[in-house]
Design a protein around this motif. Structure first.
Motif, PDB file in Angstrom:
ATOM      1  N   LEU A 175      -0.720  -2.204   8.732  1.00  0.00           N
ATOM      2  CA  LEU A 175       0.283  -3.170   8.275  1.00  0.00           C
ATOM      3  C   LEU A 175       1.313  -3.476   9.358  1.00  0.00           C
ATOM      4  O   LEU A 175       1.972  -4.520   9.312  1.00  0.00           O
ATOM      5  N   LEU A 176       1.444  -2.592  10.335  1.00  0.00           N
ATOM      6  CA  LEU A 176       2.360  -2.842  11.456  1.00  0.00           C
ATOM      7  C   LEU A 176       1.943  -4.051  12.284  1.00  0.00           C
ATOM      8  O   LEU A 176       2.749  -4.612  13.018  1.00  0.00           O
ATOM      9  N   ARG A 177       0.702  -4.485  12.159  1.00  0.00           N
ATOM     10  CA  ARG A 177       0.197  -5.632  12.927  1.00  0.00           C
ATOM     11  C   ARG A 177       0.722  -6.976  12.422  1.00  0.00           C
ATOM     12  O   ARG A 177       0.629  -7.978  13.116  1.00  0.00           O
ATOM     13  N   VAL A 178       1.217  -6.996  11.204  1.00  0.00           N
ATOM     14  CA  VAL A 178       1.673  -8.263  10.616  1.00  0.00           C
ATOM     15  C   VAL A 178       2.902  -8.753  11.380  1.00  0.00           C
ATOM     16  O   VAL A 178       3.873  -8.019  11.547  1.00  0.00           O
ATOM     17  N   ASN A 179       2.839 -10.001  11.833  1.00  0.00           N
ATOM     18  CA  ASN A 179       3.942 -10.595  12.585  1.00  0.00           C
ATOM     19  C   ASN A 179       4.197 -11.993  12.030  1.00  0.00           C
ATOM     20  O   ASN A 179       3.613 -12.970  12.488  1.00  0.00           O
ATOM     21  N   LEU A 205       0.697 -14.917   4.126  1.00  0.00           N
ATOM     22  CA  LEU A 205       0.964 -13.484   4.217  1.00  0.00           C
ATOM     23  C   LEU A 205      -0.020 -12.722   3.346  1.00  0.00           C
ATOM     24  O   LEU A 205      -0.626 -11.736   3.777  1.00  0.00           O
ATOM     25  N   GLN A 206      -0.207 -13.175   2.133  1.00  0.00           N
ATOM     26  CA  GLN A 206      -1.127 -12.491   1.225  1.00  0.00           C
ATOM     27  C   GLN A 206      -2.547 -12.501   1.794  1.00  0.00           C
ATOM     28  O   GLN A 206      -3.244 -11.480   1.743  1.00  0.00           O
ATOM     29  N   ALA A 207      -2.979 -13.621   2.356  1.00  0.00           N
ATOM     30  CA  ALA A 207      -4.328 -13.715   2.925  1.00  0.00           C
ATOM     31  C   ALA A 207      -4.487 -12.768   4.118  1.00  0.00           C
ATOM     32  O   ALA A 207      -5.539 -12.140   4.286  1.00  0.00           O
ATOM     33  N   GLU A 208      -3.453 -12.660   4.940  1.00  0.00           N
ATOM     34  CA  GLU A 208      -3.524 -11.734   6.066  1.00  0.00           C
ATOM     35  C   GLU A 208      -3.625 -10.292   5.575  1.00  0.00           C
ATOM     36  O   GLU A 208      -4.405  -9.498   6.116  1.00  0.00           O
ATOM     37  N   LEU A 209      -2.847  -9.942   4.566  1.00  0.00           N
ATOM     38  CA  LEU A 209      -2.926  -8.592   4.019  1.00  0.00           C
ATOM     39  C   LEU A 209      -4.308  -8.320   3.439  1.00  0.00           C
ATOM     40  O   LEU A 209      -4.848  -7.216   3.601  1.00  0.00           O
ATOM     41  N   GLU A 210      -4.888  -9.298   2.800  1.00  0.00           N
ATOM     42  CA  GLU A 210      -6.253  -9.159   2.266  1.00  0.00           C
ATOM     43  C   GLU A 210      -7.236  -8.873   3.399  1.00  0.00           C
ATOM     44  O   GLU A 210      -8.063  -7.958   3.307  1.00  0.00           O
ATOM     45  N   ARG A 211      -7.145  -9.648   4.487  1.00  0.00           N
ATOM     46  CA  ARG A 211      -8.051  -9.430   5.635  1.00  0.00           C
ATOM     47  C   ARG A 211      -7.861  -8.030   6.225  1.00  0.00           C
ATOM     48  O   ARG A 211      -8.839  -7.339   6.529  1.00  0.00           O
ATOM     49  N   LEU A 212      -6.618  -7.601   6.382  1.00  0.00           N
ATOM     50  CA  LEU A 212      -6.351  -6.284   6.959  1.00  0.00           C
ATOM     51  C   LEU A 212      -6.889  -5.159   6.070  1.00  0.00           C
ATOM     52  O   LEU A 212      -7.447  -4.169   6.571  1.00  0.00           O
ATOM     53  N   MET A 213      -6.757  -5.300   4.763  1.00  0.00           N
ATOM     54  CA  MET A 213      -7.253  -4.260   3.857  1.00  0.00           C
ATOM     55  C   MET A 213      -8.781  -4.203   3.893  1.00  0.00           C
ATOM     56  O   MET A 213      -9.367  -3.116   3.842  1.00  0.00           O
ATOM     57  N   ARG A 214      -9.414  -5.336   4.041  1.00  0.00           N
ATOM     58  CA  ARG A 214     -10.883  -5.342   4.133  1.00  0.00           C
ATOM     59  C   ARG A 214     -11.333  -4.695   5.437  1.00  0.00           C
ATOM     60  O   ARG A 214     -12.342  -4.002   5.465  1.00  0.00           O
ATOM     61  N   ARG A 215     -10.548  -4.882   6.510  1.00  0.00           N
ATOM     62  CA  ARG A 215     -10.875  -4.206   7.776  1.00  0.00           C
ATOM     63  C   ARG A 215     -10.731  -2.695   7.655  1.00  0.00           C
ATOM     64  O   ARG A 215     -11.357  -1.952   8.396  1.00  0.00           O
ATOM     65  N   CYS A 216      -9.889  -2.260   6.740  1.00  0.00           N
ATOM     66  CA  CYS A 216      -9.725  -0.821   6.494  1.00  0.00           C
ATOM     67  C   CYS A 216     -10.839  -0.276   5.604  1.00  0.00           C
ATOM     68  O   CYS A 216     -10.828   0.909   5.254  1.00  0.00           O
ATOM     69  N   GLY A 217     -11.767  -1.125   5.226  1.00  0.00           N
ATOM     70  CA  GLY A 217     -12.896  -0.681   4.416  1.00  0.00           C
ATOM     71  C   GLY A 217     -12.693  -0.806   2.925  1.00  0.00           C
ATOM     72  O   GLY A 217     -13.523  -0.336   2.140  1.00  0.00           O
ATOM     73  N   LEU A 218     -11.601  -1.436   2.504  1.00  0.00           N
ATOM     74  CA  LEU A 218     -11.372  -1.638   1.077  1.00  0.00           C
ATOM     75  C   LEU A 218     -12.118  -2.877   0.608  1.00  0.00           C
ATOM     76  O   LEU A 218     -12.241  -3.853   1.345  1.00  0.00           O
ATOM     77  N   GLY A 219     -12.587  -2.850  -0.603  1.00  0.00           N
ATOM     78  CA  GLY A 219     -13.278  -4.003  -1.158  1.00  0.00           C
ATOM     79  C   GLY A 219     -12.340  -5.182  -1.343  1.00  0.00           C
ATOM     80  O   GLY A 219     -11.114  -5.036  -1.344  1.00  0.00           O
ATOM     81  N   ALA A 220     -12.927  -6.349  -1.490  1.00  0.00           N
ATOM     82  CA  ALA A 220     -12.140  -7.568  -1.702  1.00  0.00           C
ATOM     83  C   ALA A 220     -11.399  -7.472  -3.031  1.00  0.00           C
ATOM     84  O   ALA A 220     -11.892  -6.880  -3.992  1.00  0.00           O
ATOM     85  N   ALA A 223       8.332   0.024   4.869  1.00  0.00           N
ATOM     86  CA  ALA A 223       8.761  -1.375   4.858  1.00  0.00           C
ATOM     87  C   ALA A 223       8.405  -1.998   6.194  1.00  0.00           C
ATOM     88  O   ALA A 223       8.453  -1.337   7.239  1.00  0.00           O
ATOM     89  N   TYR A 224       8.048  -3.278   6.162  1.00  0.00           N
ATOM     90  CA  TYR A 224       7.592  -4.010   7.336  1.00  0.00           C
ATOM     91  C   TYR A 224       8.402  -5.289   7.444  1.00  0.00           C
ATOM     92  O   TYR A 224       8.273  -6.189   6.612  1.00  0.00           O
ATOM     93  N   ALA A 225       9.237  -5.362   8.455  1.00  0.00           N
ATOM     94  CA  ALA A 225      10.125  -6.517   8.630  1.00  0.00           C
ATOM     95  C   ALA A 225       9.321  -7.766   8.953  1.00  0.00           C
ATOM     96  O   ALA A 225       8.323  -7.712   9.676  1.00  0.00           O
ATOM     97  N   LEU A 226       9.773  -8.876   8.396  1.00  0.00           N
ATOM     98  CA  LEU A 226       9.242 -10.180   8.756  1.00  0.00           C
ATOM     99  C   LEU A 226      10.189 -10.759   9.776  1.00  0.00           C
ATOM    100  O   LEU A 226      11.365 -10.920   9.511  1.00  0.00           O
ATOM    101  N   GLY A 227       9.700 -11.047  10.943  1.00  0.00           N
ATOM    102  CA  GLY A 227      10.546 -11.596  11.990  1.00  0.00           C
ATOM    103  C   GLY A 227       9.710 -11.862  13.222  1.00  0.00           C
ATOM    104  O   GLY A 227       8.802 -11.114  13.542  1.00  0.00           O
ATOM    105  N   ALA A 228       9.998 -12.967  13.899  1.00  0.00           N
ATOM    106  CA  ALA A 228       9.210 -13.326  15.073  1.00  0.00           C
ATOM    107  C   ALA A 228       9.972 -12.958  16.336  1.00  0.00           C
ATOM    108  O   ALA A 228      11.176 -12.934  16.360  1.00  0.00           O
TER     109      ALA A 228
END
Length: 178
Positions: free
Chosen positions: A58-62, A97-112, A173-178
């Protein structure tokens, strides 16, 4: 094993406003205002190693902060209503944001995620509430002026298996900020 999900916290002043809508609906189990949240991705019961991997990825989210707009109440469940919710407008940044989290969770091996993402805040879970009672409740309390807040972070929540939601604990917690 922790039960995890990602979500947005709801500011206290909005929680107070939403909590004022409680009551007047037979069969409703009202969620405590301190447990109001907007779920982004349910993760489920996972072991400690997988939980650490999720927290790390989740730290990858930017992403930049964005506005979240609540507009009125509705119910989920169709002919058999199962929840009263505050509706959240599905803005571009929220959906992305939700779509990115979905992709990251699937990369972790979690089902869709099995359900389509419909942004909302659950206010009450319903048991044996009639369609008519829900319709009456929504006709009286279902409208409130649009309420907006800025999402400046998303969080990793944990919960215990319980009836009715909560208590939820912010694990990270993961800050949203560019």
């Amino acid at each position: 094993m922790p039960r995890l999900f990602t979500g947005l916290e709801i500011p206290p002043e909005i929680c107070r406003t939403l909590s004022g809508l409680r009551g007047g609906l037979p069969g409703a189990r009202w969620i405590d205002p301190e447990n109001y949240h907007l779920t982004l991705r349910f993760i489920g019961d996972i072991d400690g190693a997988a939980a650490n991997e999720v927290a790390s990825v989740l730290l990858r989210v930017n992403r930049k902060p964005f506005e979240v707009t609540l507009r009125g109440l509705s119910s989920f469940g169709g002919r058999k209503p199962r929840a009263v919710v505050a509706s959240v407008e599905p803005s571009g940044p929220l959906i992305e944001l939700q779509a990115e989290l979905e992709r990251l969770m699937r990369r972790c091996g979690l089902g869709a995620e099995g359900r389509k993402f419909t942004p909302h805040i659950t206010l009450a879970r319903l048991r044996d509430a009639s369609n008519q009672d829900v319709a009456n409740y929504l006709s009286v309390r279902g409208y409130f002026p649009a309420t907006v807040f800025t999402a400046e972070r998303f969080v990793l929540f944990s919960s215990r298996a319980s009836v009715g939601g909560g208590p939820y604990v912010v694990e990270d917690a993961y800050a949203l900020g560019a």
